[in-house]
Design an enzyme around this catalytic site. Sequence first.
Site, PDB file in Angstrom:
ATOM      1  N   GLU A 131       0.825  -1.220   0.000  1.00 44.88           N
ATOM      2  CA  GLU A 131       0.000   0.000   0.000  1.00 44.88           C
ATOM      3  C   GLU A 131       0.853   1.262   0.000  1.00 44.88           C
ATOM      4  OE1 GLU A 131      -3.003  -0.147  -0.740  1.00 44.88           O
ATOM      5  OE2 GLU A 131      -3.366  -2.277  -0.368  1.00 44.88           O
ATOM      6  N   VAL A 159       5.689   0.861 -15.861  1.00 49.70           N
ATOM      7  CA  VAL A 159       7.038   0.525 -15.401  1.00 49.70           C
ATOM      8  C   VAL A 159       7.637  -0.445 -16.416  1.00 49.70           C
ATOM      9  CG1 VAL A 159       8.384  -0.635 -13.613  1.00 49.70           C
ATOM     10  CG2 VAL A 159       6.507   0.879 -12.963  1.00 49.70           C
ATOM     11  N   THR A 206       9.105  -4.399 -15.333  1.00 50.25           N
ATOM     12  CA  THR A 206       8.200  -5.432 -14.811  1.00 50.25           C
ATOM     13  C   THR A 206       7.457  -6.029 -16.003  1.00 50.25           C
ATOM     14  OG1 THR A 206       6.482  -3.773 -14.463  1.00 50.25           O
ATOM     15  CG2 THR A 206       7.883  -4.307 -12.576  1.00 50.25           C
TER      16      THR A 206
HETATM   17 ZN   LIG Z   1      -2.937  -2.810  -4.346  1.00 46.75          ZN
END
Ligand SMILES: [Zn+2]
Length: 288
Positions: A200, A223, A226
Site C-alpha cells: 500500500e 514501469v 516489470t
Molecule cells: Zn494494491
Amino acid sequence: MATKRRRCGTMAAHMRLLEVYAPFRGRQQRLERQTALRRGLAAAVRKPALVKVPVVVNVVFRNDEQDVSLTQIRSQLAVLNRDFARRNKDRTKVPEPWKGLAADSRIRFKLVKVARTQTRNPPFSTYDEVKYTGAGGISPFEPETHLNLWVCALADGVLGYAQFPGGPAETDGVVIDYRAFGTRGTAEAPFDLGRTATHEVGHYFNLRHIWADTEDCSGSDFVADTPNAAGPNYGTPAFPAVSCGNGPHGDMFVNYMDYVDDAAMFLFTAQQVLRMRTALEEARPGLG
Ligand SMILES: [Zn+2]
C-alpha cells in the site's frame, strides 16, 4: 478453512476519487509526464538521497483486540524499513533473472506519533470514514509532511488501501486492516509479515499493480522492467508463471505490487523505485 486471498481496495478508492475530486486527474497526468521525463534522464540512475519519512499511526478500534500494541506498530515500521531498503532477508528468493533488478528506494520511515480512538462503527469501507474524526475515525495529522497510516477493521476482506499522489490532503495516507498489520499481535497468516503495508505504501508513492488492473494483456503499470502480466497471482506461485507471452520467466509475481501472500513477495524494481522517487520529490515534497 477457505484459503485467504489478498485483496486491495486502492483501485476502487482511486476510481471513486477520479469522479468526485476534480483536480486529481490533472495532477496524476502531470506526475506521469514528470516520471516519463526522469526516465529519459541520466539523473534517473544517480543514487537518490536518503529520505526519512515521518509516520503517524492512527489506530481506530472497536474492541481491545483491535487496539494494536506499540510493539506491533514498531514491527510494521521495521518491515517497511527493510523492504524499502532491499534489506529484507528473503530477497535471496528472487528468481535469478530478476535479482539484478531489485533496488533500494533510499526511502526510510520513522514513527513520530500514535493516535488512538475507539469507534462504534462497523468495519470500515474504502469510502474513507476512518479518516474523519466526525465519522468515527481519526483525521490525519499534517498529511503534507507525514505519512498517515490507519489501522482498523476493514469490510469485505480488503486488507488495505492507499490514496495515490494528487488527491485531497484530508484523506491522504494508507489504511491497513488490523489482521494484516505488522508481524505481531493481531496479524494473521498468510498476511502476517507486514507486506500489506509495503504494497500500500508502494501505491501511496504512485506504484500500480503489476498486472495493470486489466482483465487481459492490454494494460500497463507504467514501469518498463516489470513484465506485462494478465492478472493477479495469489498464494505462493511456482516460478515461472507465464502469461501475456511473457515467457520464459513469466509474471514477476515476487514483486510487492502483485497479490501473492506475504511470504512470496520480495522486491521493488529499479524502475519502480524511479517512479516512487518521482512521486516523493514532485508530488509529496513535504515528506522529505
Ligand atoms: Zn494494491
